[in-house]
Write a protein that holds these residues in place. Structure first.
Motif, PDB file in Angstrom:
ATOM      1  N   GLN A 212       0.831  -1.200   0.000  1.00  0.00           N
ATOM      2  CA  GLN A 212       0.000   0.000   0.000  1.00  0.00           C
ATOM      3  C   GLN A 212       0.866   1.251   0.000  1.00  0.00           C
ATOM      4  O   GLN A 212       0.609   2.201  -0.761  1.00  0.00           O
ATOM      5  CB  GLN A 212      -0.911  -0.002   1.234  1.00  0.00           C
TER       6      GLN A 212
ATOM      7  N   GLU B 133      -5.047  -4.017   9.068  1.00  0.00           N
ATOM      8  CA  GLU B 133      -6.234  -3.385   8.500  1.00  0.00           C
ATOM      9  C   GLU B 133      -6.451  -1.999   9.085  1.00  0.00           C
ATOM     10  O   GLU B 133      -6.829  -1.056   8.376  1.00  0.00           O
ATOM     11  CB  GLU B 133      -7.470  -4.259   8.737  1.00  0.00           C
ATOM     12  N   VAL B 134      -6.202  -1.849  10.378  1.00  0.00           N
ATOM     13  CA  VAL B 134      -6.314  -0.538  11.029  1.00  0.00           C
ATOM     14  C   VAL B 134      -5.291   0.424  10.433  1.00  0.00           C
ATOM     15  O   VAL B 134      -5.590   1.578  10.119  1.00  0.00           O
ATOM     16  CB  VAL B 134      -6.113  -0.669  12.549  1.00  0.00           C
TER      17      VAL B 134
ATOM     18  N   GLU C  34      -6.288   1.480   6.825  1.00  0.00           N
ATOM     19  CA  GLU C  34      -7.350   2.484   6.803  1.00  0.00           C
ATOM     20  C   GLU C  34      -6.824   3.848   7.259  1.00  0.00           C
ATOM     21  O   GLU C  34      -7.204   4.887   6.705  1.00  0.00           O
ATOM     22  CB  GLU C  34      -8.508   2.029   7.689  1.00  0.00           C
ATOM     23  N   TYR C  35      -5.941   3.838   8.248  1.00  0.00           N
ATOM     24  CA  TYR C  35      -5.355   5.091   8.726  1.00  0.00           C
ATOM     25  C   TYR C  35      -4.563   5.772   7.614  1.00  0.00           C
ATOM     26  O   TYR C  35      -4.684   6.982   7.395  1.00  0.00           O
ATOM     27  CB  TYR C  35      -4.464   4.799   9.927  1.00  0.00           C
TER      28      TYR C  35
ATOM     29  N   GLU D  21      -4.966   5.394   4.421  1.00  0.00           N
ATOM     30  CA  GLU D  21      -5.875   5.882   3.391  1.00  0.00           C
ATOM     31  C   GLU D  21      -6.441   7.250   3.775  1.00  0.00           C
ATOM     32  O   GLU D  21      -6.655   8.105   2.902  1.00  0.00           O
ATOM     33  CB  GLU D  21      -7.022   4.888   3.168  1.00  0.00           C
ATOM     34  N   GLU D  22      -6.685   7.460   5.043  1.00  0.00           N
ATOM     35  CA  GLU D  22      -7.223   8.747   5.479  1.00  0.00           C
ATOM     36  C   GLU D  22      -6.148   9.831   5.482  1.00  0.00           C
ATOM     37  O   GLU D  22      -6.422  10.988   5.151  1.00  0.00           O
ATOM     38  CB  GLU D  22      -7.842   8.609   6.869  1.00  0.00           C
TER      39      GLU D  22
ATOM     40  N   THR E  97      -6.446   7.025  -4.172  1.00  0.00           N
ATOM     41  CA  THR E  97      -7.235   6.136  -3.344  1.00  0.00           C
ATOM     42  C   THR E  97      -7.017   4.687  -3.760  1.00  0.00           C
ATOM     43  O   THR E  97      -6.941   4.372  -4.952  1.00  0.00           O
ATOM     44  CB  THR E  97      -8.730   6.466  -3.419  1.00  0.00           C
TER      45      THR E  97
ATOM     46  N   LEU F 193      -9.132   2.405  -2.351  1.00  0.00           N
ATOM     47  CA  LEU F 193     -10.382   1.804  -1.891  1.00  0.00           C
ATOM     48  C   LEU F 193     -11.453   1.743  -2.973  1.00  0.00           C
ATOM     49  O   LEU F 193     -12.446   1.043  -2.818  1.00  0.00           O
ATOM     50  CB  LEU F 193     -10.932   2.586  -0.696  1.00  0.00           C
TER      51      LEU F 193
ATOM     52  N   ARG G  73     -16.014  -0.059  -3.247  1.00  0.00           N
ATOM     53  CA  ARG G  73     -15.306  -0.149  -1.973  1.00  0.00           C
ATOM     54  C   ARG G  73     -15.730  -1.394  -1.201  1.00  0.00           C
ATOM     55  O   ARG G  73     -14.907  -2.030  -0.526  1.00  0.00           O
ATOM     56  CB  ARG G  73     -15.532   1.115  -1.145  1.00  0.00           C
TER      57      ARG G  73
ATOM     58  N   ARG H 171     -13.167  -4.398  -0.073  1.00  0.00           N
ATOM     59  CA  ARG H 171     -13.085  -4.873   1.315  1.00  0.00           C
ATOM     60  C   ARG H 171     -13.417  -6.362   1.421  1.00  0.00           C
ATOM     61  O   ARG H 171     -12.836  -7.081   2.233  1.00  0.00           O
ATOM     62  CB  ARG H 171     -14.015  -4.043   2.200  1.00  0.00           C
TER      63      ARG H 171
ATOM     64  N   LEU I  71      -6.621  -1.953  -2.312  1.00  0.00           N
ATOM     65  CA  LEU I  71      -6.218  -2.678  -1.106  1.00  0.00           C
ATOM     66  C   LEU I  71      -6.518  -4.169  -1.211  1.00  0.00           C
ATOM     67  O   LEU I  71      -5.909  -4.974  -0.504  1.00  0.00           O
ATOM     68  CB  LEU I  71      -6.927  -2.094   0.122  1.00  0.00           C
TER      69      LEU I  71
END
Length: 255
Positions: A58, A103-104, A107-108, A110-111, A117, A119, A126, A130, A192
């Motif tokens: 990623q 996974e956490v 996502e962090y 990605e933000e 992106t 996602l 999306r 997932r 992802l």
């Protein structure tokens, strides 16, 4: 495109015209400013760790260059839990705050780094991303990990190995349903889903057979075809080279 020095020059100029330019091009400048304002980050990772490989892929795909990689201190001595309570990798150190779970972390990131992106462009896409990523993480990687003690023939319990391999097979069969014929796992851009699938399928090809079980991709036409395609992607190539190196080091007793 303007460089960082040009942006600072614009920001320090008080003329109305220059501020108008900055405001006009604010959407273009925002990712650069956001990246520069991120706190120091360090990823505790290992070459062979598939969950770490997922996050590294990623990072490569998003072009993030301000995250340092480091081997987890005391990992093989069971002391990494002094750094991260779960004691597993990957873990992301964000200015002293250590964040566990791939996974956490994904996502962090990605933000924090929304462009590009990974996602997908719509709620439906999306959800597909997932879904495939969860199959890779839970049905493939997790069950292969749980089965690893069965690699040793002398202490192997066939019933335990077969229990976990049945779940791996279940996951591969689900992939046959969700994977299409596009270049990537979901559509024609890397997401992802690919970041999770690449290390998971590496484990299927290189680790599962060491338990005297066939590669679960055998006979799965869509999954096997995807595996051939994704190995042409430069980010996948990079991660697979790291995992191959890690596997060689592990087999040589050096990692």
């Amino acid at each position: 495109m303007f460089g960082a020095a040009s942006l600072h020059w614009f920001a320090g100029t008080r003329t109305r015209g220059t501020w108008g330019i900055v405001y006009l091009f604010k959407p273009l400048f925002k990712p650069l400013f956001k990246s520069r304002n991120q706190p120091p980050m360090k990823l505790y990772t290992g070459d062979l760790s598939p969950y770490s490989a997922k996050v590294r892929m990623q990072i490569y795909a998003k072009g993030i260059t301000d995250i340092a990689f480091e081997r987890p201190p005391g990992f093989f001595q069971g002391e990494f839990n002094k750094t991260s309570p779960l004691g597993r990798i990957p873990a992301l150190d964000v200015d002293g705050d250590v964040m566990p779970e791939s996974e956490v972390i994904a996502e962090y990131l990605e933000e924090c780094y929304p462009t590009p992106t990974l996602l997908g462009s719509s709620p439906r896409v999306r959800a597909q991303v997932r879904t495939v990523a969860r199959i890779a993480d839970i049905y493939l990687m997790n069950n292969i990990f749980m089965a690893l003690p069965q690699v040793r023939r002398a202490s192997r319990v066939d019933a335990i190995r077969d229990l976990f391999m049945a779940q791996v097979t279940r996951g591969i069969n689900a992939l046959e349903h969700y994977l299409g014929e596009e270049r990537y796992a979901v559509g024609n851009t890397l997401t992802l889903a690919d970041c999770s699938l690449v290390p998971a399928l590496f484990m299927c090809e290189h680790v599962v057979p060491t338990m005297d079980v066939d590669n679960p991709m055998t006979g799965r036409i869509r999954t096997a075809a995807y595996w051939q395609r994704i190995q042409q992607d430069p980010h996948a190539i990079r991660v697979l080279a790291e995992m191959t190196h890690g596997l060689a080091e592990r087999r040589a007793g050096r990692g």
